[in-house]
Design an enzyme around this catalytic site. Sequence first.
Site, PDB file in Angstrom:
ATOM      1  N   GLN A  78      45.909   6.938 126.975  1.00 16.61           N
ATOM      2  CA  GLN A  78      46.849   7.889 126.387  1.00 16.61           C
ATOM      3  C   GLN A  78      46.095   9.056 125.749  1.00 16.61           C
ATOM      4  O   GLN A  78      45.934   9.114 124.535  1.00 16.61           O
ATOM      5  CB  GLN A  78      47.696   7.163 125.335  1.00 16.61           C
ATOM      6  CG  GLN A  78      48.870   7.941 124.835  1.00 16.61           C
ATOM      7  CD  GLN A  78      49.988   7.993 125.840  1.00 16.61           C
ATOM      8  OE1 GLN A  78      50.370   6.994 126.410  1.00 16.61           O
ATOM      9  NE2 GLN A  78      50.508   9.169 126.062  1.00 16.61           N
ATOM     10  N   PHE A  79      45.621  10.002 126.573  1.00 16.38           N
ATOM     11  CA  PHE A  79      44.853  11.118 126.035  1.00 16.38           C
ATOM     12  C   PHE A  79      45.678  11.981 125.086  1.00 16.38           C
ATOM     13  O   PHE A  79      45.137  12.653 124.218  1.00 16.38           O
ATOM     14  CB  PHE A  79      44.255  11.977 127.161  1.00 16.38           C
ATOM     15  CG  PHE A  79      45.215  12.923 127.817  1.00 16.38           C
ATOM     16  CD1 PHE A  79      45.316  14.229 127.363  1.00 16.38           C
ATOM     17  CD2 PHE A  79      46.000  12.505 128.877  1.00 16.38           C
ATOM     18  CE1 PHE A  79      46.196  15.112 127.963  1.00 16.38           C
ATOM     19  CE2 PHE A  79      46.879  13.377 129.478  1.00 16.38           C
ATOM     20  CZ  PHE A  79      46.991  14.686 129.024  1.00 16.38           C
ATOM     21  N   THR A  80      47.002  11.943 125.217  1.00 17.51           N
ATOM     22  CA  THR A  80      47.855  12.787 124.379  1.00 17.51           C
ATOM     23  C   THR A  80      47.817  12.392 122.907  1.00 17.51           C
ATOM     24  O   THR A  80      48.282  13.146 122.055  1.00 17.51           O
ATOM     25  CB  THR A  80      49.315  12.773 124.879  1.00 17.51           C
ATOM     26  OG1 THR A  80      49.810  11.442 124.846  1.00 17.51           O
ATOM     27  CG2 THR A  80      49.404  13.332 126.290  1.00 17.51           C
TER      28      THR A  80
END
Length: 152
Positions: A78-80
């Site tokens: 989950q890079f966000t």
Amino acid sequence: MRTVLQRVSSAQVVVDGEVVGAIGPGLVALVGVTHDDGPAEVATTARKIAGLRLFPPGDEGGERSVLEVGGEVLVVSQFTLYADVRKGRRPSWNAAAPGPVAEPLVHAVAEALRADGVGVATGRFGADMEVTIVGDGPVTIVLDVPAVGSLA
């Protein structure tokens, strides 16, 4: 490394109409990686996920961990989680590690959990994933594991 943990009754990840990972009762771990993360952050994150007492007491009393209840963990990259929204309306992703750095570290979190005896399912790194979460509680925890030099 930043992780959002949610206690769930069940969860699954679908990519292109195919279920690529699914769990029953346990935790969903949305894992974000930043530039300075490495093996120490992986170890600390996995240890925390496996050991946090987020489940109701059993007959012996006291809250229990995912390990103690025999739960599973769905690990999803989950890079966000490293979005910077302080300026303007468009998030900046500069704090998120690029895929070639992040992918092996997210994979290492899943492997460390397996090594601790936790059942693990995963999403597919970099894919457009549909994540279905059936929350239990609700219990949602943000777990920030700072760079090694600042660990207490």
